[in-house]
Design a protein around this motif. Structure first.
Motif, short mmCIF file in Angstrom:
data_model
loop_
_atom_site.label_atom_id
_atom_site.label_comp_id
_atom_site.label_asym_id
_atom_site.label_seq_id
_atom_site.Cartn_x
_atom_site.Cartn_y
_atom_site.Cartn_z
N GLU A 124 0.80 -1.23 0.00
CA GLU A 124 0.00 0.00 0.00
C GLU A 124 0.83 1.28 0.00
O GLU A 124 0.59 2.18 -0.77
N SER A 125 1.81 1.35 0.88
CA SER A 125 2.48 2.63 1.01
C SER A 125 3.27 2.98 -0.25
O SER A 125 3.31 4.14 -0.64
N MET A 126 3.88 1.99 -0.89
CA MET A 126 4.59 2.26 -2.15
C MET A 126 3.59 2.66 -3.23
O MET A 126 3.85 3.54 -4.03
N ALA A 127 2.42 1.99 -3.26
CA ALA A 127 1.40 2.34 -4.25
C ALA A 127 0.94 3.78 -4.03
O ALA A 127 0.74 4.54 -4.99
N ALA A 128 0.79 4.17 -2.78
CA ALA A 128 0.37 5.53 -2.47
C ALA A 128 1.44 6.54 -2.90
O ALA A 128 1.15 7.58 -3.47
N LYS A 129 2.71 6.17 -2.65
CA LYS A 129 3.81 7.06 -3.07
C LYS A 129 3.84 7.19 -4.59
O LYS A 129 4.15 8.24 -5.14
N ARG A 130 3.55 6.07 -5.25
CA ARG A 130 3.55 6.07 -6.72
C ARG A 130 2.45 7.01 -7.24
O ARG A 130 2.68 7.78 -8.17
N GLU A 131 1.28 6.93 -6.65
CA GLU A 131 0.18 7.81 -7.07
C GLU A 131 0.55 9.27 -6.85
O GLU A 131 0.27 10.13 -7.68
N TYR A 132 1.17 9.53 -5.72
CA TYR A 132 1.57 10.90 -5.39
C TYR A 132 2.61 11.38 -6.42
O TYR A 132 2.54 12.50 -6.90
N MET A 133 3.56 10.49 -6.75
CA MET A 133 4.58 10.84 -7.75
C MET A 133 3.92 11.20 -9.08
O MET A 133 4.26 12.21 -9.70
N VAL A 134 2.97 10.37 -9.51
CA VAL A 134 2.35 10.63 -10.82
C VAL A 134 1.58 11.94 -10.78
O VAL A 134 1.62 12.74 -11.72
N SER A 135 0.91 12.20 -9.68
CA SER A 135 0.14 13.43 -9.59
C SER A 135 1.04 14.66 -9.50
O SER A 135 0.87 15.62 -10.24
N ARG A 136 2.03 14.65 -8.60
CA ARG A 136 2.83 15.85 -8.34
C ARG A 136 4.01 16.04 -9.29
O ARG A 136 4.39 17.17 -9.56
N GLN A 137 4.62 14.95 -9.73
CA GLN A 137 5.83 15.10 -10.55
C GLN A 137 5.54 14.96 -12.05
O GLN A 137 6.27 15.51 -12.87
N ILE A 138 4.50 14.18 -12.37
CA ILE A 138 4.27 13.84 -13.78
C ILE A 138 3.10 14.66 -14.35
O ILE A 138 3.28 15.46 -15.26
N ALA A 139 1.91 14.45 -13.79
CA ALA A 139 0.72 15.15 -14.30
C ALA A 139 0.85 16.66 -14.10
O ALA A 139 0.57 17.44 -15.02
N ALA A 140 1.31 17.08 -12.92
CA ALA A 140 1.38 18.52 -12.63
C ALA A 140 2.35 19.23 -13.56
O ALA A 140 2.24 20.44 -13.76
N ASN B 249 -1.65 6.61 -21.46
CA ASN B 249 -0.87 5.36 -21.45
C ASN B 249 0.39 5.52 -20.60
O ASN B 249 0.80 4.59 -19.89
N VAL B 250 1.01 6.70 -20.69
CA VAL B 250 2.22 6.96 -19.90
C VAL B 250 1.86 7.02 -18.42
O VAL B 250 2.51 6.42 -17.57
N ARG B 251 0.79 7.73 -18.11
CA ARG B 251 0.38 7.83 -16.69
C ARG B 251 0.03 6.45 -16.13
O ARG B 251 0.41 6.12 -15.01
N GLU B 252 -0.67 5.65 -16.93
CA GLU B 252 -1.05 4.30 -16.46
C GLU B 252 0.19 3.47 -16.19
O GLU B 252 0.30 2.77 -15.18
N ALA B 253 1.16 3.58 -17.10
CA ALA B 253 2.40 2.81 -16.93
C ALA B 253 3.15 3.26 -15.67
O ALA B 253 3.64 2.43 -14.89
N ALA C 236 12.58 5.71 -3.69
CA ALA C 236 12.24 5.38 -5.08
C ALA C 236 11.31 6.40 -5.72
O ALA C 236 11.33 6.58 -6.93
N TYR C 237 10.48 7.08 -4.93
CA TYR C 237 9.51 8.00 -5.52
C TYR C 237 9.89 9.46 -5.31
O TYR C 237 9.07 10.36 -5.49
N GLU C 238 11.17 9.69 -4.95
CA GLU C 238 11.68 11.05 -4.88
C GLU C 238 11.82 11.59 -6.31
O GLU C 238 11.98 10.83 -7.26
N ASP C 239 11.82 12.92 -6.40
CA ASP C 239 11.85 13.59 -7.70
C ASP C 239 13.29 13.73 -8.20
O ASP C 239 13.78 14.83 -8.43
N THR C 240 13.96 12.60 -8.34
CA THR C 240 15.41 12.67 -8.60
C THR C 240 15.93 11.38 -9.23
O THR C 240 15.33 10.31 -9.03
N PRO C 241 17.07 11.49 -9.97
CA PRO C 241 17.76 10.25 -10.35
C PRO C 241 18.35 9.60 -9.10
O PRO C 241 18.53 10.27 -8.09
N LEU C 242 18.66 8.31 -9.19
CA LEU C 242 19.30 7.61 -8.06
C LEU C 242 20.41 6.73 -8.61
O LEU C 242 20.31 6.23 -9.73
N PRO C 243 21.48 6.52 -7.80
CA PRO C 243 22.56 5.64 -8.28
C PRO C 243 22.12 4.18 -8.35
O PRO C 243 21.35 3.73 -7.49
#
Ligand code: SAM
Length: 234
Positions: A14-30, A37-41, A59-66
């Motif tokens: 659940e918590s990762m799914a919630a973070k993922r939704e937040y990422m799509v809303s705040r980092q991608i859609a916004a 199709n991209v949002r669904e993926a 994993a859901y931070e707005d950044t690249p990671l090593p």
């Protein structure tokens, strides 16, 4: 292996799914990525599976990671923006140059019919293979090699995504793009500072080029990129 494309929500709970939704809303859609199709993926593919275990919480931070081998998994927004710019239609064939973690290949595989993904570091390909097998995506062909040479046995490609920056557009990749095909590639005269280009091949094999803006990718090392592998360490 069982086909899980279009169904697997992956590990994380659940918590990762919630973070993922937040990422799509705040980092991608916004930021204006509107392709459903991209949002669904992005909602479906668990990014935490593609980062080292000790970084999963980021994993859901707005950044690249090593991810090892001095390489990175790209910032989620950049991946989403590239996927949208590529205009991948369901069933199309995609070449992904620079597998890295395998995350972008996994996202593309949710839309495309088939993804051929090439990485020059074998250790990254092995980690990507584990992640992709864990999730059961079975339409991704992972290869080790110089992606600037493309994959002649699978060409032509409707879409070519290049996730590392070189000094020019590799000629072989242009050749391997189908008429009507799109290539998204960072190109720049110095390491790590490029402009993201969208190349369209017209029906009569002419090339149109658009500048999608400045970006900072790791170097594309190979025959059609920077020749000196040492520039990866700069
Ligand atoms: N798309 C990846 C992901 O989702 O994790 C991120 C890729 S990372 C920014 C760029 C990758 O390109 C690195 O793993 C690097 O080793 C790889 N690379 C650089 N030059 C390459 C080449 N000629 N062929 C294949 N891979 C290359």
């Amino acid at each position: 292996m069982q086909i899980a494309r279009g169904r697997s929500s992956g590990a994380g709970g659940e918590s990762m799914a919630a973070k993922r939704e937040y990422m799509v809303s705040r980092q991608i859609a916004a930021r204006g990525v509107s392709d459903p199709n991209v949002r669904e993926a992005m909602l479906a593919v668990p990014r935490e599976v593609f980062v080292p275990a000790e970084l999963a919480e980021f994993a859901y931070e707005d950044t690249p990671l090593p991810i090892g081998a001095d390489q990175t998994i790209s910032q989620p927004y950049i991946v989403a923006m590239m996927l949208e710019a590529a205009e991948i239609a369901p069933g199309e064939k995609v070449l992904d140059v620079g597998t890295g973690s395998g995350y972008a290949a996994a996202l593309a595989s949710r839309i495309a019919g088939k993804v051929v993904s090439i990485e020059r570091h074998a250790e990254l390909t092995e980690a990507a293979r584990k992640a992709i097998d864990t999730l059961g995506y079975d339409n991704i062909d992972l290869r080790i090699g110089d992606g600037t040479q493309g994959a002649a046995d699978e060409a032509p490609f409707d879409v070519i995504l290049v996730a590392a920056g070189g000094p020019e557009i590799p000629e072989i990749l242009i050749e391997q793009l189908s008429p009507g095909g799109r290539m998204i590639i960072p190109v720049g005269p110095v390491h790590r500072y490029q402009h993201l280009l969208r190349i369209r091949k017209t029906g009569d094999n002419r090339i149109k080029q658009e500048d999608l803006g400045p970006v900072a990718f790791v170097p594309l090392i190979g025959v059609g990129g920077w020749r000196d592998p040492a520039c990866e360490e700069i």
